[in-house]
Motif scaffolding. Structure first.
Motif, PDB file in Angstrom:
ATOM      1  N   ILE A   1      39.292  30.075  29.026  1.00  0.00           N
ATOM      2  CA  ILE A   1      40.470  30.569  29.745  1.00  0.00           C
ATOM      3  C   ILE A   1      40.652  32.069  29.510  1.00  0.00           C
ATOM      4  CG2 ILE A   1      43.000  30.593  29.597  1.00  0.00           C
ATOM      5  CD1 ILE A   1      42.145  28.532  31.465  1.00  0.00           C
ATOM      6  N   LYS A   2      40.521  32.477  28.263  1.00  0.00           N
ATOM      7  CA  LYS A   2      40.702  33.889  27.937  1.00  0.00           C
ATOM      8  C   LYS A   2      39.686  34.761  28.669  1.00  0.00           C
ATOM      9  CE  LYS A   2      41.110  37.073  24.026  1.00  0.00           C
ATOM     10  NZ  LYS A   2      40.292  38.094  24.651  1.00  0.00           N
ATOM     11  N   LEU A   3      38.422  34.313  28.676  1.00  0.00           N
ATOM     12  CA  LEU A   3      37.368  35.086  29.332  1.00  0.00           C
ATOM     13  C   LEU A   3      37.635  35.237  30.822  1.00  0.00           C
ATOM     14  CD1 LEU A   3      34.563  36.461  29.220  1.00  0.00           C
ATOM     15  CD2 LEU A   3      33.565  34.193  29.605  1.00  0.00           C
ATOM     16  N   LEU A   4      38.027  34.149  31.469  1.00  0.00           N
ATOM     17  CA  LEU A   4      38.257  34.191  32.910  1.00  0.00           C
ATOM     18  C   LEU A   4      39.506  34.993  33.259  1.00  0.00           C
ATOM     19  CD1 LEU A   4      37.321  30.524  33.893  1.00  0.00           C
ATOM     20  CD2 LEU A   4      36.037  32.598  34.408  1.00  0.00           C
ATOM     21  N   LEU A   5      40.543  34.861  32.448  1.00  0.00           N
ATOM     22  CA  LEU A   5      41.766  35.629  32.720  1.00  0.00           C
ATOM     23  C   LEU A   5      41.504  37.119  32.615  1.00  0.00           C
ATOM     24  CD1 LEU A   5      44.535  33.508  30.932  1.00  0.00           C
ATOM     25  CD2 LEU A   5      44.148  33.779  33.384  1.00  0.00           C
ATOM     26  N   ASP A   6      40.663  37.487  31.665  1.00  0.00           N
ATOM     27  CA  ASP A   6      40.322  38.906  31.542  1.00  0.00           C
ATOM     28  C   ASP A   6      39.599  39.406  32.789  1.00  0.00           C
ATOM     29  OD1 ASP A   6      41.455  38.965  29.056  1.00  0.00           O
ATOM     30  OD2 ASP A   6      39.571  38.732  27.953  1.00  0.00           O
ATOM     31  N   ARG A   7      38.843  38.512  33.434  1.00  0.00           N
ATOM     32  CA  ARG A   7      38.071  38.922  34.607  1.00  0.00           C
ATOM     33  C   ARG A   7      38.922  39.013  35.874  1.00  0.00           C
ATOM     34  NH1 ARG A   7      32.444  38.167  34.050  1.00  0.00           N
ATOM     35  NH2 ARG A   7      31.924  38.656  31.884  1.00  0.00           N
ATOM     36  N   VAL A   8      39.961  38.181  35.960  1.00  0.00           N
ATOM     37  CA  VAL A   8      40.685  38.086  37.235  1.00  0.00           C
ATOM     38  C   VAL A   8      42.045  38.772  37.245  1.00  0.00           C
ATOM     39  CG1 VAL A   8      39.565  35.888  37.745  1.00  0.00           C
ATOM     40  CG2 VAL A   8      41.793  35.891  36.615  1.00  0.00           C
ATOM     41  N   LYS A   9      42.534  39.233  36.089  1.00  0.00           N
ATOM     42  CA  LYS A   9      43.897  39.776  36.057  1.00  0.00           C
ATOM     43  C   LYS A   9      44.074  41.031  36.917  1.00  0.00           C
ATOM     44  CE  LYS A   9      43.075  42.220  31.683  1.00  0.00           C
ATOM     45  NZ  LYS A   9      43.486  42.307  30.265  1.00  0.00           N
ATOM     46  N   SER A  10      42.961  41.728  37.164  1.00  0.00           N
ATOM     47  CA  SER A  10      43.054  42.947  37.980  1.00  0.00           C
ATOM     48  C   SER A  10      42.593  42.718  39.421  1.00  0.00           C
ATOM     49  CB  SER A  10      42.207  44.055  37.356  1.00  0.00           C
ATOM     50  OG  SER A  10      40.845  43.652  37.287  1.00  0.00           O
ATOM     51  N   THR A  11      42.350  41.440  39.803  1.00  0.00           N
ATOM     52  CA  THR A  11      41.845  41.174  41.143  1.00  0.00           C
ATOM     53  C   THR A  11      42.909  41.424  42.195  1.00  0.00           C
ATOM     54  OG1 THR A  11      40.750  39.533  42.527  1.00  0.00           O
ATOM     55  CG2 THR A  11      42.477  38.734  41.095  1.00  0.00           C
ATOM     56  N   GLN A  12      42.472  41.851  43.360  1.00  0.00           N
ATOM     57  CA  GLN A  12      43.383  42.113  44.467  1.00  0.00           C
ATOM     58  C   GLN A  12      43.436  40.946  45.456  1.00  0.00           C
ATOM     59  OE1 GLN A  12      45.260  44.902  44.590  1.00  0.00           O
ATOM     60  NE2 GLN A  12      44.368  45.362  42.580  1.00  0.00           N
ATOM     61  N   ASN A  13      42.406  40.081  45.427  1.00  0.00           N
ATOM     62  CA  ASN A  13      42.315  38.972  46.380  1.00  0.00           C
ATOM     63  C   ASN A  13      42.150  37.672  45.612  1.00  0.00           C
ATOM     64  OD1 ASN A  13      41.427  37.033  48.316  1.00  0.00           O
ATOM     65  ND2 ASN A  13      40.782  38.706  49.675  1.00  0.00           N
ATOM     66  N   LYS A  14      43.189  36.897  45.555  1.00  0.00           N
ATOM     67  CA  LYS A  14      43.178  35.670  44.766  1.00  0.00           C
ATOM     68  C   LYS A  14      42.165  34.677  45.300  1.00  0.00           C
ATOM     69  CE  LYS A  14      46.416  32.320  42.779  1.00  0.00           C
ATOM     70  NZ  LYS A  14      47.822  31.840  42.754  1.00  0.00           N
ATOM     71  N   ARG A  15      42.053  34.576  46.609  1.00  0.00           N
ATOM     72  CA  ARG A  15      41.112  33.621  47.228  1.00  0.00           C
ATOM     73  C   ARG A  15      39.674  33.962  46.847  1.00  0.00           C
ATOM     74  NH1 ARG A  15      40.148  29.064  50.892  1.00  0.00           N
ATOM     75  NH2 ARG A  15      37.897  29.131  50.917  1.00  0.00           N
ATOM     76  N   ILE A  16      39.296  35.233  46.951  1.00  0.00           N
ATOM     77  CA  ILE A  16      37.934  35.647  46.604  1.00  0.00           C
ATOM     78  C   ILE A  16      37.663  35.383  45.127  1.00  0.00           C
ATOM     79  CG2 ILE A  16      36.365  37.613  46.430  1.00  0.00           C
ATOM     80  CD1 ILE A  16      36.794  36.650  49.252  1.00  0.00           C
ATOM     81  N   ALA A  17      38.638  35.621  44.290  1.00  0.00           N
ATOM     82  CA  ALA A  17      38.461  35.377  42.854  1.00  0.00           C
ATOM     83  C   ALA A  17      38.223  33.894  42.571  1.00  0.00           C
ATOM     84  CB  ALA A  17      39.684  35.876  42.101  1.00  0.00           C
ATOM     85  N   LEU A  18      38.968  33.026  43.259  1.00  0.00           N
ATOM     86  CA  LEU A  18      38.793  31.595  43.075  1.00  0.00           C
ATOM     87  C   LEU A  18      37.411  31.140  43.560  1.00  0.00           C
ATOM     88  CD1 LEU A  18      42.324  30.318  44.142  1.00  0.00           C
ATOM     89  CD2 LEU A  18      41.320  30.164  41.848  1.00  0.00           C
ATOM     90  N   GLU A  19      36.965  31.722  44.667  1.00  0.00           N
ATOM     91  CA  GLU A  19      35.623  31.384  45.163  1.00  0.00           C
ATOM     92  C   GLU A  19      34.553  31.779  44.151  1.00  0.00           C
ATOM     93  OE1 GLU A  19      34.962  33.141  48.951  1.00  0.00           O
ATOM     94  OE2 GLU A  19      36.578  32.022  49.948  1.00  0.00           O
TER      95      GLU A  19
END
Length: 777
Positions: A743-761
């Motif tokens: 969880i920690k690793l993934l949160l670090d990767r996605v917290k600055s994402t601008q597109n939630k859908r692309i991040a989930l993909e």
């Protein structure tokens, strides 16, 4: 009393002589000749009397072609398939493969090529000796050293007239080998095998130096007299062969492990008793039990061909019941997906392929298979209905078995392999090199199927040049005109059950024929081959490796890894009315099935003793159906209803036409079989680079990931926190919650994402491409 003979010269000059009390009058010239002949005869009789003991000794030392020379040729490898035992021989000299035909071999040695291979007057100058000792150039190298025991034996046989003792020779009845099985612990690295042949007159002799030793792998070397030496640790089988007899010896060379201590794991049933008993002898401890999430995923893939849904995973892991694994197995066996997935296995084996069965024939045949699995039809009844079927292939579905196997040899070979585990192909041209089946056995068995014929009502094939394509109903029936010729003798073969009775001797009642007799015999409780083969197949599909491996290759030189366990499973199956689900339940409730795939220090190198679960890649159908389920979007299969899974498709891989759809290309890439042979070995579980491209960047997976109807769209639209979304992805793909570090690793990767859908993909793509998803653990 005197007798007189008139002078044959008709002259008065004559005299008389006595011979054995009779007086004969003979001419003088004849008289002199007879005196000379008489003296010669007396001398010859005297010489015979004097030398009689020598001849008697020579008879005692006489070399038997059948019992001495034939084993010698096998030992030297002269009649091997790579040498003169080749179908075409070598250098103009042909022997029967592995000495199956002594008559042919004697003729080749002594009569072929005007008998130039033996020199009775000067035996040591015989071509067979000059070549084999390389006194003359020999492509096969030196087979006998000059003046060695083997060389002398062959020379003595030639000197005595190179005779064939076929009518008087003893026959070999049995071969006794010791030990039959042994575990050898370091530092000991060798073992002597002793072989003794028993002959037809009750006599016996040590043949350890005459037998041929064939190890099954490169773990050991075996000397000419049977001394086995380990090259590295592990298990091997040495097949000991003398004349027409053979016997396997199972050996295991194990490390000393001075600190080994048996952990005494709990045993759930006789499966564990047998597996753990052998592991203890091999100084291995089984791995621990797998985690609940691993068991859930493993059981779902094995029985349904699917990963569990996120809801099923959550409920199972939250269940505190001690017997929840047992209840899970019972639940899964009742699911319709079980019927779909196990019908797929039989569709592969029974060659459901469109060119020969056409679309309607495939549908009819598949529906029958599917209904049989759904109704839990006993496996013996299932097999009996198949092999005794005839009639319309559209109205009597099992008749399609014979429509898919159109020649007597196909029917004979496939029936034997599928239901008895006997691979007979080799015996078509010569006696089987690794099994007891002879060429006569093969053709007598084939004759059972010779009368099967077809009334082709109509054939609307799309390609007139494709003689394997049939479109239209066919009537399978038995003709009275056909027979099968045994090419070895050039005469009609005698229809005979494999290793069993002659059909004509069964005295079948009216209305019953050889196919009915075949079905009864094949599935008889006394026919141990059938129950062992079916038990081994079920074990293979659950454990990833058969007790006999390959799963359909039963022979003395390929013995089961656990013979007693196979016997018990076969007995369990037959005594419970060949109930498929019963045996599946028994195996899956064993501790052996539930072991972790993580090895320990003692079993790290083990591959065939079930000390830990063997990791294997998901099959083509498991992988694509599980991707669809994980992402929550059904596949869009051509000409199929929405929601149809690829494990529900009737046809195999389309090998005879271009692969047009992405689903077809995916199936082909991941090893879906074309269904041309009746064997599990046709399905490939190998890993290739093209598979990586299909997963990493393939259009099929990308289409599932980007679909507006998938699970990711709902997660992206909601206002839930990232942590909740990530947990949902883990449950739906890996059947477990993420760990804290994940969880920690993934949160670090996605917290600055601008597109939630692309991040989930991206995250779903990473999870679906992980080893945890792609492999069954």
């Amino acid at each position: 009393m005197q007798k007189h003979v008139r002078c044959i010269a008709n002259k008065s000059c004559c005299d008389s002589i006595r011979c054995f009390g009779y007086l004969y009058r003979v001419p003088c010239i004849v008289k002199v000749s007879l005196k000379i002949i008489g003296k010669t005869l007396v001398f010859a009789m005297f010489a015979l009397w004097v030398t009689a003991p020598l001849f008697a000794k020579e008879d005692r030392d006489a070399v038997s072609f059948r019992m001495d020379v034939m084993p010698l040729l096998s030992k030297a490898g002269c009649n091997a398939g790579t040498c003169h035992g080749n179908a075409n021989g070598k250098g103009g000299f042909k022997l029967s493969l592995r000495g199956q035909d002594p008559d042919l071999d004697w003729h080749a040695l002594t009569r072929d090529q005007s008998g130039r291979r033996v020199n009775i007057l000067e035996s040591t100058n015989s071509l067979i000796l000059l070549k084999s000792s390389t006194r003359l150039a020999h492509e096969g190298g030196q087979r006998f050293r000059p003046n060695s025991d083997s060389w002398k034996l062959l020379a003595r046989w030639i000197a005595h007239g190179a005779k064939d003792d076929g009518t008087n020779a003893l026959t070999s009845v049995s071969l006794e080998v010791t030990p039959k099985e042994r575990v050898i612990i370091e530092p000991k690295r060798d073992l002597q095998i002793q072989a003794r042949a028993i002959f037809s007159d009750g006599s016996h002799r040590d043949v350890s130096s005459e037998a041929v030793y064939d190890p099954s792998n490169f773990l050991v070397t075996v000397s000419a007299d049977g001394l086995v030496t380990s090259q590295r640790l592990g298990e091997t089988t040495v097949n000991v062969r003398f004349l027409n007899l053979q016997m396997p010896v199972r050996l295991a060379f194990v490390p000393k492990r001075p600190n080994f201590k048996w952990t005494q794991p709990f045993e759930n049933n006789f499966v564990d008793q047998q597996v753990f008993g052998k592991l203890r002898n091999l100084r291995m401890n089984p791995s621990d039990l797998c985690a609940d999430e691993v068991f859930l995923r493993r059981a779902s893939l094995d029985l349904l061909g699917l990963i569990p849904s996120d809801l099923e995973a959550r409920l199972f892991l939250a269940d505190p019941s001690i017997d929840k694994r047992k209840k899970l197995v019972d639940t899964l066996l009742k699911r319709p997906e079980f019927t779909d997935f196990w019908a797929l296995k039989w569709a592969d084996l029974l060659k459901l392929e469109e060119r020969q069965l056409d679309a309607k024939g495939m549908r009819v045949f598949y529906d029958w298979i599917h209904k049989s699995i759904e109704d839990n039809k006993p496996l013996d009844q299932f097999a009996r209905e198949l092999v005794s079927a005839r009639g319309s292939t559209y109205t009597n579905a099992p008749a399609n078995w014979y429509r898919a196997n159109r020649t007597p040899t196909q029917r004979a070979e496939n029936t034997a392999q599928l239901f008895l585990g006997a691979r007979l192909n080799c015996a078509q041209c010569h006696n089987h090199p690794f099994e007891r089946w002879t060429q006569d056995d093969y053709h007598n068995w084939t004759a059972v199927f010779a009368r099967v014929d077809y009334q082709i009502l109509e054939n609307k094939r799309s390609d007139e040049n494709d003689k394997h394509e049939f479109k239209g109903d066919q009537i399978v029936y038995l003709t009275n005109k056909a027979s099968w010729t045994n090419p070895r003798i050039g005469k009609p073969a005698t229809p005979r059950l494999l290793g069993g009775a002659v059909i004509a001797d069964l005295k079948l009642p009216d209305g019953r024929d050889e196919l009915d007799a075949l079905g009864d015999w094949l599935t008889s409780r006394d026919n141990g081959w059938f129950s062992k083969m079916q038990a081994n197949r079920i074990w293979f599909h659950l454990m990833g490796r058969g007790l006999v491996d390959p799963v359909d290759d039963f022979r003395s030189s390929n013995p089961p890894s656990h013979p007693e366990l196979l016997d018990l499973l076969a007995k369990e199956l037959s005594s419970n009315s060949f109930n498929l689900r019963h045996l599946i339940r028994l195996i899956m409730n064993s501790r052996t099935y539930q072991l972790s795939s993580e090895p320990n220090e003692t079993n790290r190198e083990d591959e065939g003793n079930y000390s830990h679960n063997q990791v294997r890649r998901l099959s083509a159908e498991q992988l694509l159906d599980s991707q669809s389920l994980a992402l929550g979007v059904p596949l869009k299969l051509k000409d199929q209803a929405k929601g149809t899974r690829v494990s529900q498709l009737i046809e195999g891989r389309k090998f005879y036409k271009p692969l047009k759809t992405q689903e077809d290309k995916f199936m082909a890439t991941f090893g879906k079989p074309a269904r041309l042979v009746c064997s599990e070995s046709e399905r490939s579980n190998e890993t290739t680079m093209s598979q990586a491209f299909q997963l990493l960047s393939g259009p099929l997976l990308n289409g599932l990931l980007t679909s507006k109807d998938n699970r990711l769209e709902k997660l992206a639209e909601g206002s839930m926190e990232w942590t909740v979304g990530l947990e949902n992805l883990y449950w739906s793909t890996l059947s477990r919650p993420p760990t804290g570090s994940e969880i920690k690793l993934l949160l670090d990767r996605v917290k600055s994402t601008q597109n939630k859908r692309i991040a989930l993909e991206d995250m779903a793509w990473a999870l679906i491409n992980s080893k945890e998803f792609i492999f069954r653990r």
